[in-house]
Design an enzyme around this catalytic site. Structure first.
Site, PDB file in Angstrom:
ATOM      1  N   HIS A   1       0.833  -1.199   0.000  1.00  3.04           N
ATOM      2  CA  HIS A   1       0.000   0.000   0.000  1.00  3.04           C
ATOM      3  C   HIS A   1       0.876   1.260   0.000  1.00  3.04           C
ATOM      4  O   HIS A   1       0.638   2.192  -0.786  1.00  3.04           O
ATOM      5  CB  HIS A   1      -0.909  -0.018   1.229  1.00  3.04           C
ATOM      6  CG  HIS A   1      -1.740   1.196   1.407  1.00  3.04           C
ATOM      7  ND1 HIS A   1      -2.972   1.356   0.816  1.00  3.04           N
ATOM      8  CD2 HIS A   1      -1.510   2.334   2.107  1.00  3.04           C
ATOM      9  CE1 HIS A   1      -3.458   2.527   1.149  1.00  3.04           C
ATOM     10  NE2 HIS A   1      -2.598   3.150   1.935  1.00  3.04           N
ATOM     11  N   GLU A   2       1.880   1.294   0.861  1.00  2.00           N
ATOM     12  CA  GLU A   2       2.766   2.458   0.931  1.00  2.00           C
ATOM     13  C   GLU A   2       3.589   2.620  -0.346  1.00  2.00           C
ATOM     14  O   GLU A   2       3.784   3.729  -0.836  1.00  2.00           O
ATOM     15  CB  GLU A   2       3.683   2.372   2.161  1.00  2.00           C
ATOM     16  CG  GLU A   2       2.943   2.360   3.485  1.00  2.00           C
ATOM     17  CD  GLU A   2       1.956   3.490   3.661  1.00  2.00           C
ATOM     18  OE1 GLU A   2       2.194   4.606   3.148  1.00  2.00           O
ATOM     19  OE2 GLU A   2       0.915   3.265   4.313  1.00  2.00           O
TER      20      GLU A   2
ATOM     21  N   HIS B   1       1.524   4.284  -2.883  1.00  2.00           N
ATOM     22  CA  HIS B   1       1.513   5.750  -2.727  1.00  2.00           C
ATOM     23  C   HIS B   1       2.738   6.368  -3.393  1.00  2.00           C
ATOM     24  O   HIS B   1       2.640   7.408  -4.040  1.00  2.00           O
ATOM     25  CB  HIS B   1       1.493   6.141  -1.246  1.00  2.00           C
ATOM     26  CG  HIS B   1       0.171   5.984  -0.588  1.00  2.00           C
ATOM     27  ND1 HIS B   1      -0.994   6.517  -1.085  1.00  2.00           N
ATOM     28  CD2 HIS B   1      -0.178   5.348   0.565  1.00  2.00           C
ATOM     29  CE1 HIS B   1      -1.998   6.222  -0.285  1.00  2.00           C
ATOM     30  NE2 HIS B   1      -1.533   5.508   0.729  1.00  2.00           N
TER      31      HIS B   1
END
Length: 191
Positions: free
Chosen positions: A147-148, A151
């Site tokens: 997820h990071e 980003h």
């Protein structure tokens, strides 16, 4: 899915444009309130607002990640410190096709949290809390890191930096103006 991505990108551009308009309108309003010549004051106010925004943006681009990491009391780790976390980040970096593995930081906190910072993908950083590492399985950790990394890959951190800096400039100008009104009596200079 691609339509949703395009829609979100369009909304992001609209948000940045709206924040820019608010910043310019606020600068013009402050300039008109301070100066006795309204058009000159508006132009001067807009100029000051843009200079404040550019200064904040340059600071955020140059040292924003360091400021956030210092505020979170994060410390950088190496592969030998936490090999499993390092391996997960390395895997996700390769899978996402990032040019460089993000630097890794740990925050000594029992909460479950992680975030990505950095203005460019090749200068990105991922920070995770100690609580996250203690409570998640490897697969769950991989999901959080993915997820990071997402980003970073989608330039969300750049967008958030831009939006935060614009909002910060608006707040800084408004606060400074209101403080000036409070301490200065709120009267316009006489000509």
């Amino acid at each position: 899915m691609w339509e949703a991505i395009a829609s979100n990108q369009q909304r992001s551009r609209v948000l940045i444009a709206l924040l820019g308009m608010v910043l310019i309108a606020l600068g013009a309003a402050i300039g008109m309130a301070i100066a006795s010549d309204v058009p000159v004051g508006a132009c001067l106010g807009i100029g000051v607002a843009v200079v404040v925004w550019l200064g904040l943006w340059a600071t955020a681009a140059a040292t924003g990640d360091t400021l956030l990491l210092n505020a979170a009391k994060a410390h950088e780790i190496q592969k030998e410190d936490l090999p499993q976390l390092w391996n997960v980040v390395e895997e996700m970096t390769i899978a996402a096709g990032l040019p460089k593995m993000p630097r890794l930081f740990i925050i000594d906190d029992s909460s479950l949290n992680a975030f990505a910072v950095g203005y460019r993908p090749d200068k990105a950083t991922i920070a995770v809390t100690a609580g996250l590492l203690k409570r998640l399985t490897r697969d769950e950790l991989q999901g959080v890191i993915a997820h990071e990394i997402g980003h970073i890959r989608n330039l969300d951190i750049k967008f958030m930096t831009l939006a935060s800096v614009m909002m910060g400039a608006i707040v800084l100008l408004a606060h400074g103006f209101l403080r000036g009104l409070y301490y200065g009596g709120g009267r316009r200079r006489s000509s």
